[in-house]
Write a protein that holds these residues in place. Structure first.
Motif, PDB file in Angstrom:
ATOM      1  N   UNK A 133      19.439 -38.768 -33.360  1.00 54.44           N
ATOM      2  CA  UNK A 133      19.071 -37.869 -32.276  1.00 54.44           C
ATOM      3  C   UNK A 133      18.000 -36.878 -32.725  1.00 54.44           C
ATOM      4  N   UNK A 134      16.973 -36.747 -31.897  1.00 52.05           N
ATOM      5  CA  UNK A 134      15.837 -35.903 -32.248  1.00 52.05           C
ATOM      6  C   UNK A 134      15.950 -34.481 -31.711  1.00 52.05           C
ATOM      7  N   UNK A 135      16.656 -34.311 -30.622  1.00 48.27           N
ATOM      8  CA  UNK A 135      16.708 -33.001 -29.963  1.00 48.27           C
ATOM      9  C   UNK A 135      18.160 -32.586 -29.743  1.00 48.27           C
ATOM     10  N   UNK A 136      18.395 -31.292 -29.917  1.00 50.23           N
ATOM     11  CA  UNK A 136      19.748 -30.748 -29.827  1.00 50.23           C
ATOM     12  C   UNK A 136      19.756 -29.478 -28.996  1.00 50.23           C
ATOM     13  N   UNK A 189      21.333 -47.505 -32.130  1.00 50.69           N
ATOM     14  CA  UNK A 189      22.561 -46.869 -32.600  1.00 50.69           C
ATOM     15  C   UNK A 189      22.659 -45.507 -31.933  1.00 50.69           C
ATOM     16  N   UNK A 190      23.761 -45.229 -31.306  1.00 53.40           N
ATOM     17  CA  UNK A 190      23.875 -43.968 -30.563  1.00 53.40           C
ATOM     18  C   UNK A 190      25.028 -43.096 -31.020  1.00 53.40           C
ATOM     19  N   UNK A 222      22.744 -33.894 -27.258  1.00 55.31           N
ATOM     20  CA  UNK A 222      21.593 -34.317 -28.042  1.00 55.31           C
ATOM     21  C   UNK A 222      20.905 -35.483 -27.345  1.00 55.31           C
ATOM     22  N   UNK A 223      19.617 -35.656 -27.649  1.00 51.98           N
ATOM     23  CA  UNK A 223      18.808 -36.705 -27.028  1.00 51.98           C
ATOM     24  C   UNK A 223      18.180 -37.585 -28.099  1.00 51.98           C
ATOM     25  N   UNK A 239      18.475 -41.709 -24.658  1.00 46.15           N
ATOM     26  CA  UNK A 239      19.931 -41.786 -24.683  1.00 46.15           C
ATOM     27  C   UNK A 239      20.444 -40.351 -24.847  1.00 46.15           C
ATOM     28  N   UNK A 240      21.611 -40.091 -24.316  1.00 47.98           N
ATOM     29  CA  UNK A 240      22.202 -38.761 -24.444  1.00 47.98           C
ATOM     30  C   UNK A 240      23.541 -38.866 -25.149  1.00 47.98           C
TER      31      UNK A 240
END
Length: 125
Positions: free
Chosen positions: A112-115, A105-106, A97-98, A33-34
């Motif tokens: 989110x793990x990556x930014x 939940x978004x 973020x990814x 998800x983004x």
């Protein structure tokens, strides 16, 4: 690992438009998800919009509904945030973020793990 690079920020007058891009590399983009978040000076990071890995669902914070549109192109490994009718209160650093696709939940930053490193958006009145 997923590397994210935002672009497209800048200075715009109130009522104008900008399109932010978030280019991803590393693991399969379509597995994530983004989301877009923003942080204004002296304020906490705020959720702006998110799109699921399949593009079937989008979520927006109330303050941008009807003005911002999130989209993604999985073939290009890129997510976008089209921002129209910009207001001075939209001024902030915008981050993409990814989050893994199994998360439901978004709209929470901790999902989110990556930014990315962020891109500045400044809206003048």
């Amino acid at each position: 690992q997923v590397q994210l690079v935002e672009s497209g920020g800048g200075l715009v007058q109130a009522g104008g438009s900008l399109r932010l891009s978030c280019a991803a590399s590393g693991r399969t983009f379509s597995s994530y998800h983004m989301g877009w978040f923003r942080q204004a000076p002296g304020k906490e990071r705020e959720f702006v919009a998110a799109i699921t890995w399949s593009s079937l669902r989008t979520v927006y914070v109330d303050s941008v509904k009807g003005r911002f549109t999130i989209s993604r192109d999985n073939a290009r490994n890129t997510a976008y945030l089209q921002m129209n009718s910009l207001k001075p209160e939209d001024t902030a650093v915008y981050y993409c973020a990814a989050a893994p696709s199994w998360r439901t939940v978004v709209d929470r930053a901790h999902e989110y793990d990556y930014w990315g490193q962020g891109t500045q958006v400044t809206v003048s009145s």
